[in-house]
Design a protein around this motif. Structure first.
Motif, PDB file in Angstrom:
ATOM      1  N   THR A   8       0.820  -1.213   0.128  1.00  0.00           N
ATOM      2  CA  THR A   8       0.112  -0.148  -0.066  1.00  0.00           C
ATOM      3  C   THR A   8       0.906   1.503  -0.011  1.00  0.00           C
ATOM      4  O   THR A   8       0.347   2.378  -0.234  1.00  0.00           O
ATOM      5  CB  THR A   8      -0.771   0.081   1.090  1.00  0.00           C
ATOM      6  OG1 THR A   8      -0.283  -0.035   2.187  1.00  0.00           O
ATOM      7  CG2 THR A   8      -2.008  -1.053   0.975  1.00  0.00           C
ATOM      8  N   HIS A   9       2.013   1.084   0.312  1.00  0.00           N
ATOM      9  CA  HIS A   9       2.953   2.528   0.174  1.00  0.00           C
ATOM     10  C   HIS A   9       3.985   2.183  -0.719  1.00  0.00           C
ATOM     11  O   HIS A   9       4.886   2.956  -0.873  1.00  0.00           O
ATOM     12  CB  HIS A   9       3.863   2.396   1.522  1.00  0.00           C
ATOM     13  CG  HIS A   9       3.010   2.612   2.793  1.00  0.00           C
ATOM     14  ND1 HIS A   9       2.266   1.849   3.468  1.00  0.00           N
ATOM     15  CD2 HIS A   9       2.728   3.641   3.414  1.00  0.00           C
ATOM     16  CE1 HIS A   9       1.564   2.501   4.546  1.00  0.00           C
ATOM     17  NE2 HIS A   9       1.714   3.706   4.477  1.00  0.00           N
ATOM     18  N   LEU A  10       3.642   1.617  -1.984  1.00  0.00           N
ATOM     19  CA  LEU A  10       4.494   1.527  -2.874  1.00  0.00           C
ATOM     20  C   LEU A  10       3.802   2.582  -3.989  1.00  0.00           C
ATOM     21  O   LEU A  10       2.695   2.418  -4.310  1.00  0.00           O
ATOM     22  CB  LEU A  10       4.631  -0.051  -3.665  1.00  0.00           C
ATOM     23  CG  LEU A  10       5.586  -0.531  -3.280  1.00  0.00           C
ATOM     24  CD1 LEU A  10       5.763  -2.070  -3.933  1.00  0.00           C
ATOM     25  CD2 LEU A  10       7.092  -0.253  -3.428  1.00  0.00           C
ATOM     26  N   LYS A  11       4.720   3.242  -4.468  1.00  0.00           N
ATOM     27  CA  LYS A  11       4.441   4.104  -5.798  1.00  0.00           C
ATOM     28  C   LYS A  11       5.432   4.022  -6.855  1.00  0.00           C
ATOM     29  O   LYS A  11       6.502   3.455  -6.833  1.00  0.00           O
ATOM     30  CB  LYS A  11       4.656   5.718  -5.342  1.00  0.00           C
ATOM     31  CG  LYS A  11       3.630   6.131  -4.023  1.00  0.00           C
ATOM     32  CD  LYS A  11       2.290   5.903  -4.307  1.00  0.00           C
ATOM     33  CE  LYS A  11       1.748   6.610  -3.126  1.00  0.00           C
ATOM     34  NZ  LYS A  11      -0.056   6.292  -3.137  1.00  0.00           N
ATOM     35  N   LYS A  12       4.837   4.136  -8.197  1.00  0.00           N
ATOM     36  CA  LYS A  12       5.675   4.210  -9.430  1.00  0.00           C
ATOM     37  C   LYS A  12       6.200   5.611  -9.527  1.00  0.00           C
ATOM     38  O   LYS A  12       5.687   6.569  -9.685  1.00  0.00           O
ATOM     39  CB  LYS A  12       4.988   3.774 -10.364  1.00  0.00           C
ATOM     40  CG  LYS A  12       5.534   3.442 -11.743  1.00  0.00           C
ATOM     41  CD  LYS A  12       5.021   2.842 -12.987  1.00  0.00           C
ATOM     42  CE  LYS A  12       3.707   3.379 -13.309  1.00  0.00           C
ATOM     43  NZ  LYS A  12       3.075   2.716 -14.475  1.00  0.00           N
ATOM     44  N   GLY A  13       7.516   5.805  -9.760  1.00  0.00           N
ATOM     45  CA  GLY A  13       8.050   6.874 -10.231  1.00  0.00           C
ATOM     46  C   GLY A  13       9.397   6.777 -10.883  1.00  0.00           C
ATOM     47  O   GLY A  13       9.771   5.836 -11.436  1.00  0.00           O
ATOM     48  N   LYS A  14       9.876   7.970 -11.266  1.00  0.00           N
ATOM     49  CA  LYS A  14      11.307   8.165 -12.125  1.00  0.00           C
ATOM     50  C   LYS A  14      12.462   7.261 -11.294  1.00  0.00           C
ATOM     51  O   LYS A  14      12.739   7.735  -9.971  1.00  0.00           O
ATOM     52  CB  LYS A  14      11.612   9.465 -12.605  1.00  0.00           C
ATOM     53  CG  LYS A  14      10.531  10.025 -13.514  1.00  0.00           C
ATOM     54  CD  LYS A  14      10.515   9.201 -14.691  1.00  0.00           C
ATOM     55  CE  LYS A  14       9.472  10.049 -15.705  1.00  0.00           C
ATOM     56  NZ  LYS A  14       9.451   9.339 -17.060  1.00  0.00           N
ATOM     57  N   ALA A  15      13.031   6.573 -12.116  1.00  0.00           N
ATOM     58  CA  ALA A  15      14.181   5.560 -11.368  1.00  0.00           C
ATOM     59  C   ALA A  15      15.325   6.283 -10.663  1.00  0.00           C
ATOM     60  O   ALA A  15      15.758   6.398  -9.893  1.00  0.00           O
ATOM     61  CB  ALA A  15      14.658   4.652 -12.099  1.00  0.00           C
TER      62      ALA A  15
END
Length: 208
Positions: free
Chosen positions: A177-184
């Motif tokens: 639930t605390h994972l997000k997708k973003g720029k590496a």
């Protein structure tokens, strides 16, 4: 295709989001990285495997990440390193020009695993082939969350990763639930600023 890369593909699956490697990049790293890696780049490009769990990357693009993590450490006194691959969660694979596959960093946990490569001062091309042939999904799948993260957040692109928000170094929980997708690159540089890099040592026989 050599048998080592065939083993890699059997475990990690076909490539996704492939980017062709320009000749200028091949020449930039000739003599710094193994010829075998440059040959893989020419044939396969920079791309993701295992549905985006593992990625080969442009070391030049990841120079800010390398500087952020080990630029002010004693590692830079030992060798010249290049990041050649990463995981979806921020596991970083460093290749030393002299010491080969001698350093990995797990960015979310702000720790690293230095080790002596058996290919140091030896057959670096065999070392590179072996590096790929021993990769597996489990070592890159933090908490076995990749499939769920991919279903929830969507497929990663070559410049994206899954990161915890708040970051683990700030006390955030390691939960889906605390994972997000973003720029590496941007996220990996950010993580390096949160806590000192902790050097982990492999267990010895005396620990068992």
């Amino acid at each position: 295709m050599d048998e080592h890369f065939e083993l890699f593909l059997e475990e990690m699956g076909p490539a996704i989001d492939k980017r062709p490697v320009p000749p200028s990049s091949i020449e930039r790293f000739r003599g710094k990285l193994p010829d075998q890696l440059l040959a893989y780049w020419e044939e396969h490009g920079w791309c993701g495997y295992a549905d985006g769990l593992f990625w080969t990357v442009d070391p030049q693009e990841y120079e800010p990440v390398l500087d952020a993590w080990i630029g002010d450490t004693s590692f830079m006194e030992k060798d010249a390193y290049h990041i050649i691959a990463r995981s979806a969660f921020g596991g970083l694979y460093f290749w030393g020009e002299r010491t080969c596959d001698s350093l990995t960093v797990f960015a979310p946990g702000t720790y690293c695993f230095p080790h002596e490569s058996i290919f140091q001062n030896g057959d670096v091309n065999l070392g590179l082939r072996t590096f790929f042939s021993v990769r597996d999904r489990k070592e890159n799948d933090f908490g076995e969350m990749f499939s769920s993260a991919r279903e929830k957040l969507g497929q990663l692109k070559h410049d994206e990763m899954y990161g915890f928000v708040p970051a683990l170094a700030l006390g955030g929980p390691a939960t889906l639930t605390h994972l997000k997708k973003g720029k590496a690159v941007e996220h990996l540089v950010f993580l390096a600023q949160l806590a000192p890099l902790e050097v982990m040592t492999p267990p010895s026989l005396a620990d068992f």
